[in-house]
Enzyme design. Sequence first.
Site, PDB file in Angstrom:
ATOM      1  N   LYS A   1       0.861  -1.192   0.000  1.00 12.90           N
ATOM      2  CA  LYS A   1       0.000   0.000   0.000  1.00 12.90           C
ATOM      3  C   LYS A   1       0.891   1.233   0.000  1.00 12.90           C
ATOM      4  CE  LYS A   1      -4.240   1.202   2.535  1.00 12.90           C
ATOM      5  NZ  LYS A   1      -4.892   1.005   3.840  1.00 12.90           N
TER       6      LYS A   1
HETATM    7  O1  G3P Z   1      -8.596   1.995   4.845  1.00  9.79           O
HETATM    8  C1  G3P Z   1      -8.554   3.343   5.189  1.00  9.79           C
HETATM    9  C2  G3P Z   1      -9.463   3.593   6.317  1.00  9.79           C
HETATM   10  O2  G3P Z   1      -9.029   2.826   7.387  1.00  9.79           O
HETATM   11  C3  G3P Z   1      -9.607   4.968   6.795  1.00  9.79           C
HETATM   12  O3  G3P Z   1     -10.756   4.982   7.573  1.00  9.79           O
HETATM   13  O4  G3P Z   1     -12.313   5.783   9.261  1.00  9.79           O
HETATM   14  O5  G3P Z   1      -9.850   6.288   9.465  1.00  9.79           O
HETATM   15  O6  G3P Z   1     -11.236   7.439   7.748  1.00  9.79           O
HETATM   16  P1  G3P Z   1     -11.051   6.188   8.571  1.00  9.79           P
END
Ligand code: G3P
Length: 217
Positions: free
Chosen positions: A83
């Site tokens: 990634k």
């Molecule tokens: O995969 C990316 C994701 O984990 C981000 O999520 O909720 O931290 O915006 P969030």
Amino acid sequence: MQIFLDTAEVALLKAGVASGLVDGVTTNPSLIAKSGRDFKEVIAEICDFFKGSVSAEVAALDAPTMIAEGRVLAKIAPNVTVKVPLTRDGLIATKTLSDEGAEVNVTLCFTAVQAMLAAKAGATYISPFIGRLDDMGFNGMDLIEEIRAIYDIYDFRTKILAASIRSPQHVRDAALAGADCATIPVPVFDALFKHPLTDKGLQDFLKDWAGTGQKIL
Ligand code: G3P
């Protein structure tokens, strides 16, 4: 649509994977920090019991170091997807790593043109962050629709991996907008199975069935 789980918590992952419905796993530096575990160890442990794509994120900002880190991560197991962040250097690293045969997930995508560049660089997955756009007052789902349209016009094979998913509605909307996959936190995945009318209907069926006095086994 493929379902990925967005977590580095091994116990939660094992429970999710046991459903038979999980196609991939994504982690990021924040999720690794939350797990409190050694990064490479936890990725190796996940890859031991789960054979779908497992995203492991580089930490460097410059392309040569990202490439070096990506090569190390890709060697952990054949199902590791490297990634990288959607920066200029990240896309240089994406091109090199994908030319070498590694799967690459380009993350932190917030515009359709960023997604177009990632596809041109050979990304296997593009991760548009829906929830974080919603948080800023935009409609994150518009981004999925725009990327879908551009990828279809130009026949880009990069898979749209809807990320920063916060609710079952996000999952539904991403599926309707044509996302190939969604990476979902485990509590949201668990909520996908549930509806109060399912529970009530089942209670009624069981009550009526008990009244018949019959058995299947
Ligand atoms: O995969 C990316 C994701 O984990 C981000 O999520 O909720 O931290 O915006 P969030």
